[in-house]
Motif scaffolding. Structure first.
Motif, PDB file in Angstrom:
ATOM      1  N   GLN A  30       0.838  -1.207   0.000  1.00  0.00           N
ATOM      2  CA  GLN A  30       0.000   0.000   0.000  1.00  0.00           C
ATOM      3  C   GLN A  30       0.871   1.255   0.000  1.00  0.00           C
ATOM      4  N   THR A  37      -6.216  -1.204   2.899  1.00  0.00           N
ATOM      5  CA  THR A  37      -5.990  -2.624   3.124  1.00  0.00           C
ATOM      6  C   THR A  37      -6.858  -3.081   4.285  1.00  0.00           C
ATOM      7  N   PHE A  92      -5.968  -6.171  -0.448  1.00  0.00           N
ATOM      8  CA  PHE A  92      -5.485  -4.897  -0.975  1.00  0.00           C
ATOM      9  C   PHE A  92      -6.639  -4.280  -1.760  1.00  0.00           C
TER      10      PHE A  92
END
Length: 243
Positions: A11, A46, A51
């Motif tokens: 991320q 997340t 994700f």
DNA sequence: CCGGTTGTTCAGCG
DNA sequence: GCGCTGAACAACCG
């Protein structure tokens, strides 16, 4: 790549694409790529090992499973499941599961369950753990409804740190040990993150893949335990079995 | 070079 | 409908 902290690293690496418009979308994932075109990424989130690429009224959920890989700007060999081009670069996702979420994410995900999330709630985790008295610890510590983001490395390390035998049931261990599991899970999640970033994660494994107990020196057991039947490394001497 | 795996879902069966 | 098993996915490490 796949445990929760690794997804947080992913991320962070992809944060530059938040706010950007998708100029090109392709890949072998079974979704309609055309409808992604010209849509803006409003956020990248997340939840555990999920994700989440958030578009207006649609979220792409990417799960790397066991073998998944990703890259930015540099395609790997093989066909990507999903490839997204932006003005500032291209994201590639391989060997992963890609699904669409139409609902509001707050209705889909309980953020307090995610070890990596600011909203992580240890009291709620203790309650969720307690609600499965017959579950074996080796299964409970992998349960994403209790500890979203924990994986097999977590399981082995936390059982060793808390000196608990994997075949204890949740209900058989003292409340103080249940609390210790919850506490160590959260602590280890952020140690994992720090060590993974520094490239020294494996060096800090005390139980996972180990042959000898670092505490007492006798050989570890390696067995595939529980409903999850995942590799479990443990010390019969140091890790207490209550029942 | 082959065997194993930081994971999850689903089909098929009894 | 349930629980269990195995397959599928398909990349990298040792």
């Amino acid at each position: 790549m796949p445990e929760g902290p690794s997804i947080v690293i992913m991320q962070e690496e992809m944060q530059a694409f938040s706010g950007k418009k998708i100029l090109e979308a392709s890949g072998t994932a079974n979704i309609d790529m055309n409808k992604l075109l010209n849509r803006k990424v409003v956020a990248i989130k997340t939840w555990g090992k999920h994700f989440l690429i958030c578009l207006p009224h649609l979220t792409l959920r990417i799960h790397l499973l066991l073998f998944g890989k990703y890259s930015i700007d540099e395609p790997r060999k093989g066909k990507p499941k999903l490839q997204l081009r932006f003005t500032n670069g291209t994201l590639y996702f391989y060997a992963c599961s890609v699904t669409e979420i139409e609902e509001d994410l707050d209705d889909v995900y309980d953020w307090t369950t995610d070890l990596m999330n600011k909203q992580w709630d240890p009291a709620a985790a203790r309650k969720r753990l307690r609600s499965h008295p017959d579950m074996l610890l080796c299964d409970a510590l992998l349960n994403q409804d209790i500890f979203a983001g924990a994986g097999n490395i977590f399981k082995n390390e936390i059982l060793f740190r808390t000196r608990l035998h994997p075949l204890n049931t949740v209900g058989a261990i003292p409340t103080s040990k249940q609390a210790a599991i919850v506490r160590e899970m959260h602590t280890y999640a952020f140690e994992f993150l720090r060590w993974k970033k520094a490239g020294v994660l494996k060096k800090h494994w005390e139980a996972h893949t180990k042959k000898i107990c670092p505490r007492c020196g006798i050989p570890f057991h390696k067995e595939y335990l529980g409903k999850t039947k995942r590799r479990t490394f443990f010390c019969e001497s140091c890790q207490i079995r209550y029942a």
